[in-house]
Design a protein around this motif. Structure first.
Motif, PDB file in Angstrom:
ATOM      1  N   LEU A  81       0.828  -1.214   0.000  1.00 12.43           N
ATOM      2  CA  LEU A  81       0.000   0.000   0.000  1.00 12.43           C
ATOM      3  C   LEU A  81       0.855   1.254   0.000  1.00 12.43           C
ATOM      4  O   LEU A  81       0.516   2.247  -0.660  1.00 12.43           O
ATOM      5  CB  LEU A  81      -0.935  -0.013   1.217  1.00 12.43           C
ATOM      6  CG  LEU A  81      -2.050  -1.050   1.173  1.00 12.43           C
ATOM      7  CD1 LEU A  81      -2.690  -1.204   2.552  1.00 12.43           C
ATOM      8  CD2 LEU A  81      -3.090  -0.662   0.134  1.00 12.43           C
ATOM      9  N   TYR A  82       1.957   1.221   0.731  1.00 14.61           N
ATOM     10  CA  TYR A  82       2.887   2.354   0.731  1.00 14.61           C
ATOM     11  C   TYR A  82       3.414   2.587  -0.687  1.00 14.61           C
ATOM     12  O   TYR A  82       3.434   3.716  -1.170  1.00 14.61           O
ATOM     13  CB  TYR A  82       4.046   2.106   1.704  1.00 14.61           C
ATOM     14  CG  TYR A  82       5.070   3.214   1.677  1.00 14.61           C
ATOM     15  CD1 TYR A  82       4.951   4.317   2.512  1.00 14.61           C
ATOM     16  CD2 TYR A  82       6.146   3.181   0.783  1.00 14.61           C
ATOM     17  CE1 TYR A  82       5.877   5.357   2.459  1.00 14.61           C
ATOM     18  CE2 TYR A  82       7.063   4.202   0.722  1.00 14.61           C
ATOM     19  CZ  TYR A  82       6.930   5.295   1.562  1.00 14.61           C
ATOM     20  OH  TYR A  82       7.834   6.329   1.500  1.00 14.61           O
ATOM     21  N   ALA A  83       3.839   1.505  -1.354  1.00 14.45           N
ATOM     22  CA  ALA A  83       4.369   1.618  -2.718  1.00 14.45           C
ATOM     23  C   ALA A  83       3.332   2.233  -3.660  1.00 14.45           C
ATOM     24  O   ALA A  83       3.674   3.068  -4.510  1.00 14.45           O
ATOM     25  CB  ALA A  83       4.818   0.244  -3.228  1.00 14.45           C
ATOM     26  N   GLU A  84       2.074   1.852  -3.503  1.00 15.89           N
ATOM     27  CA  GLU A  84       1.000   2.335  -4.380  1.00 15.89           C
ATOM     28  C   GLU A  84       0.556   3.765  -4.070  1.00 15.89           C
ATOM     29  O   GLU A  84       0.152   4.497  -4.979  1.00 15.89           O
ATOM     30  CB  GLU A  84      -0.226   1.433  -4.244  1.00 15.89           C
ATOM     31  CG  GLU A  84      -0.046   0.034  -4.779  1.00 15.89           C
ATOM     32  CD  GLU A  84      -1.219  -0.873  -4.418  1.00 15.89           C
ATOM     33  OE1 GLU A  84      -2.312  -0.373  -4.076  1.00 15.89           O
ATOM     34  OE2 GLU A  84      -1.035  -2.100  -4.467  1.00 15.89           O
ATOM     35  N   ASN A  85       0.596   4.161  -2.797  1.00 14.97           N
ATOM     36  CA  ASN A  85      -0.030   5.418  -2.384  1.00 14.97           C
ATOM     37  C   ASN A  85       0.906   6.486  -1.838  1.00 14.97           C
ATOM     38  O   ASN A  85       0.517   7.653  -1.783  1.00 14.97           O
ATOM     39  CB  ASN A  85      -1.094   5.132  -1.318  1.00 14.97           C
ATOM     40  CG  ASN A  85      -2.217   4.296  -1.840  1.00 14.97           C
ATOM     41  OD1 ASN A  85      -3.106   4.796  -2.509  1.00 14.97           O
ATOM     42  ND2 ASN A  85      -2.173   2.993  -1.564  1.00 14.97           N
ATOM     43  N   CYS A  86       2.107   6.104  -1.421  1.00 13.65           N
ATOM     44  CA  CYS A  86       2.970   7.039  -0.694  1.00 13.65           C
ATOM     45  C   CYS A  86       4.338   7.245  -1.334  1.00 13.65           C
ATOM     46  O   CYS A  86       4.922   8.325  -1.232  1.00 13.65           O
ATOM     47  CB  CYS A  86       3.177   6.557   0.736  1.00 13.65           C
ATOM     48  SG  CYS A  86       1.677   6.056   1.597  1.00 13.65           S
ATOM     49  N   ALA A  87       4.862   6.196  -1.962  1.00 15.06           N
ATOM     50  CA  ALA A  87       6.242   6.215  -2.449  1.00 15.06           C
ATOM     51  C   ALA A  87       6.497   7.279  -3.514  1.00 15.06           C
ATOM     52  O   ALA A  87       7.609   7.795  -3.616  1.00 15.06           O
ATOM     53  CB  ALA A  87       6.629   4.841  -2.980  1.00 15.06           C
ATOM     54  N   SER A  88       5.483   7.638  -4.281  1.00 15.13           N
ATOM     55  CA  SER A  88       5.699   8.638  -5.343  1.00 15.13           C
ATOM     56  C   SER A  88       6.144   9.982  -4.761  1.00 15.13           C
ATOM     57  O   SER A  88       6.857  10.731  -5.435  1.00 15.13           O
ATOM     58  CB  SER A  88       4.444   8.814  -6.187  1.00 15.13           C
ATOM     59  OG  SER A  88       3.373   9.292  -5.401  1.00 15.13           O
ATOM     60  N   GLY A 142       9.145   8.574  -1.382  1.00 16.20           N
ATOM     61  CA  GLY A 142      10.269   7.772  -1.819  1.00 16.20           C
ATOM     62  C   GLY A 142      10.060   6.286  -1.618  1.00 16.20           C
ATOM     63  O   GLY A 142       9.492   5.858  -0.620  1.00 16.20           O
ATOM     64  N   ALA A 143      10.548   5.517  -2.567  1.00 10.32           N
ATOM     65  CA  ALA A 143      10.421   4.057  -2.505  1.00 10.32           C
ATOM     66  C   ALA A 143      11.115   3.483  -1.278  1.00 10.32           C
ATOM     67  O   ALA A 143      10.688   2.467  -0.742  1.00 10.32           O
ATOM     68  CB  ALA A 143      10.990   3.437  -3.778  1.00 10.32           C
TER      69      ALA A 143
END
Length: 158
Positions: free
Chosen positions: A50-57, A60-61
């Motif tokens: 979920l972090y990768a989909e919603n927050c990382a952009s 940061g990854a």
């Protein structure tokens, strides 16, 4: 007399064992949780996705945040901070982190303008909790301990 000595030795050994056990409990890191929900491997895996989909952009990854995250953008707003130990996320209590994620920064700092979206209606409470569990799982022991104390104080604990 031998019996008294044996009883004393057993008592001393037992007291020493209890002291070692109690000492070990104090030195162990606090159990990882978010808002009273224990963080386990399943939550971390869900939260990472979920972090990768919603927050990382933005954050940061690798949870590193945007470059120069302490310097205002041309818009006057602040860049997305890191969520790793180099940032300040771990300075905030669980409830505040949850509220910021769900309702935006203005929910904890009225009038504050941010580029961070409000995730109410996009992510469920359980999904937000999983993301926070994932983020917290990456912190070193020192930051986890500090954040656990901040959370306990926020919840009215000691």
């Amino acid at each position: 007399m031998k019996r008294l000595g044996l009883t004393a030795a057993i008592g001393v050994a037992g007291a020493a064992a209890v002291a070692v056990w109690a000492g070990g409990k104090e030195d162990s890191p606090p159990a990882l949780g978010v808002l009273g929900v224990p963080v386990d491997a399943e939550m971390i895996e869900l939260g990472a996705g979920l972090y990768a989909e919603n927050c990382a952009s933005c954050h940061g990854a690798d949870l590193e945040g945007q470059p120069d995250w302490r310097r205002r953008l041309d818009t006057g707003r602040m860049p997305a901070p890191p969520h790793d130990e180099t940032g300040h996320t771990w300075h905030h209590a669980d409830q505040q982190l949850f509220d910021i994620t769900k309702n935006g920064l203005a929910s904890v700092v009225p009038g504050y303008e941010s580029d961070m979206p409000v995730f109410d209606g996009i992510l469920s409470d359980a999904e937000i909790t999983a993301i926070l569990g994932y983020i917290k799982s990456t912190w070193p022991e020192r930051e986890r301990g500090f954040q656990a104390e901040v959370t306990a104080k926020d919840e009215g604990g000691t």
